[in-house]
Design an enzyme around this catalytic site. Structure first.
Site, PDB file in Angstrom:
ATOM      1  N   GLY A  46       2.853  -1.262   5.311  1.00  0.00           N
ATOM      2  CA  GLY A  46       3.732  -0.266   4.698  1.00  0.00           C
ATOM      3  C   GLY A  46       3.617   1.088   5.367  1.00  0.00           C
ATOM      4  N   ALA A  47       3.635   1.092   6.705  1.00  0.00           N
ATOM      5  CA  ALA A  47       3.338   2.311   7.464  1.00  0.00           C
ATOM      6  C   ALA A  47       4.578   3.079   7.905  1.00  0.00           C
ATOM      7  CB  ALA A  47       2.497   1.953   8.691  1.00  0.00           C
ATOM      8  N   ARG A  63       6.616   5.196   6.413  1.00  0.00           N
ATOM      9  CA  ARG A  63       6.827   6.583   5.964  1.00  0.00           C
ATOM     10  C   ARG A  63       5.748   6.973   4.962  1.00  0.00           C
ATOM     11  NH1 ARG A  63      11.226   3.729   4.058  1.00  0.00           N
ATOM     12  NH2 ARG A  63      12.643   4.858   5.415  1.00  0.00           N
ATOM     13  N   ASN A  96      -1.312  -0.844   2.084  1.00  0.00           N
ATOM     14  CA  ASN A  96      -0.563   0.270   1.506  1.00  0.00           C
ATOM     15  C   ASN A  96       0.833  -0.128   1.028  1.00  0.00           C
ATOM     16  OD1 ASN A  96       0.161   3.293   1.190  1.00  0.00           O
ATOM     17  ND2 ASN A  96       1.711   2.534   2.617  1.00  0.00           N
ATOM     18  N   SER A 135      -2.954   3.010  -7.607  1.00  0.00           N
ATOM     19  CA  SER A 135      -2.280   4.146  -8.245  1.00  0.00           C
ATOM     20  C   SER A 135      -3.036   4.527  -9.507  1.00  0.00           C
ATOM     21  CB  SER A 135      -0.838   3.778  -8.605  1.00  0.00           C
ATOM     22  OG  SER A 135      -0.251   4.762  -9.439  1.00  0.00           O
ATOM     23  N   TYR A 154       5.019  -2.004 -12.287  1.00  0.00           N
ATOM     24  CA  TYR A 154       4.290  -1.225 -11.286  1.00  0.00           C
ATOM     25  C   TYR A 154       2.843  -1.025 -11.726  1.00  0.00           C
ATOM     26  CZ  TYR A 154       3.068   2.587  -8.113  1.00  0.00           C
ATOM     27  OH  TYR A 154       2.451   3.360  -7.169  1.00  0.00           O
ATOM     28  N   ALA A 162       1.175  -2.733 -13.944  1.00  0.00           N
ATOM     29  CA  ALA A 162       0.497  -4.025 -14.028  1.00  0.00           C
ATOM     30  C   ALA A 162       0.083  -4.510 -12.640  1.00  0.00           C
ATOM     31  CB  ALA A 162       1.409  -5.042 -14.704  1.00  0.00           C
ATOM     32  N   LYS A 212      -0.540  -2.694  -9.976  1.00  0.00           N
ATOM     33  CA  LYS A 212      -1.618  -1.863  -9.441  1.00  0.00           C
ATOM     34  C   LYS A 212      -2.941  -2.110 -10.170  1.00  0.00           C
ATOM     35  CE  LYS A 212       0.748   0.314  -6.249  1.00  0.00           C
ATOM     36  NZ  LYS A 212       0.432   0.170  -4.821  1.00  0.00           N
ATOM     37  N   ILE A 264       1.869  12.701  -5.640  1.00  0.00           N
ATOM     38  CA  ILE A 264       1.777  13.027  -4.211  1.00  0.00           C
ATOM     39  C   ILE A 264       3.157  13.450  -3.708  1.00  0.00           C
ATOM     40  CG2 ILE A 264       1.191  12.172  -1.920  1.00  0.00           C
ATOM     41  CD1 ILE A 264      -1.220  12.289  -3.767  1.00  0.00           C
TER      42      ILE A 264
END
Length: 248
Positions: free
Chosen positions: A12-13, A15, A89, A141, A155, A157, A159, A188
């Protein structure tokens, strides 16, 4: 140069946080394989990393597909003598309340975030086991630890599942000198945060004890620390990076 002569993967690089993690590892001496679904953005990242004097190979694929993880393993075997660091990621989010969420939307988030992390770990761990060393850092997260109204239940669940997977792998793989940790970012500043209204941003900042949003570099620096020899006695942890908005 905390990672000189190290070989790393960042999923997942394309961005945001993933891109910054890849650049931070490269600036500290690591050669990389970067993965994602956008070939153009990955090629741009690879060129930037190569300009730093590090090797960088691109791997296109959707980690929700187990075949993509297997293809990544082939890429590793082809281009690197070993693999020292895996950063999981890649992930997606959706902003829908529970009753509005479709079954396939739930499944998609679980498939990418949780299943994709598992598939990638399972594909790369045999190399780390054989060489008897390695580091895995999973990007989770703060939503894994406390509910958030602005995130879909899938989301959080997914993480939370990553946090448990992190602990389980840390316990199981310790005998091979493989450390497994997670980072749990909170608010972030990324492309997604630019979509927030002024009112939402103001209310959010009021809730953060440090009164500021985090930057991708804040997450990347923690990943660097966990991936380096400075963290040789840390495993099984899920570390908050959120300005104090959630503490445990």
């Amino acid at each position: 140069m905390l990672l000189e002569n190290k070989y790393a993967i960042v999923t997942g690089a394309t961005r945001g946080i993933g891109r910054q993690i890849a650049l931070t590892l490269a600036k500290n001496g690591a050669d990389l394989i970067v993965t994602g679904t956008n070939d153009k953005l990955l090629q741009q990242l690879a060129e930037e990393i190569q300009s730093l004097g590090q090797k960088c190979f691109v791997n296109i694929g959707n980690i929700a597909d187990p075949a993509a993880a297997k293809a990544l393993a082939v890429n590793v075997e082809k281009n690197f003598p070993q693999i020292d660091i895996l950063v999981n990621n890649a992930g997606i989010n959706m902003r829908k309340p529970t009753l509005d969420m479709l079954d396939d939307e739930w499944q998609k988030i679980i498939d990418v975030n949780l299943n994709g992390t598992f598939y990638t770990c399972k594909a790369i761990l045999p190399y780390m086991v054989k060489q008897e060393h390695g580091v895995i850092v999973n990007v989770s997260s703060s939503t894994a630890k406390t509910p958030h109204r602005n995130a879909t239940p899938a989301y959080g669940a997914s993480k939370a599942g990553i946090n448990y997977l992190t602990q389980h792998l840390a316990l199981e793989m310790a005998k091979y000198n493989i450390r497994v940790n997670a980072v749990c970012p909170g608010p972030i500043e990324t492309d997604m945060s630019k979509q927030w209204t002024t009112e939402y941003r103001k209310k959010l900042l009021e809730r953060i004890p440090l009164k500021k949003l985090g930057q991708p570099a804040d997450v990347a620096n923690m990943v660097l620390f966990l991936a380096s020899d400075m963290a040789v006695f840390i495993t099984g942890e899920s570390i908050n990076i959120n300005g104090g908005i959630y503490m445990n």
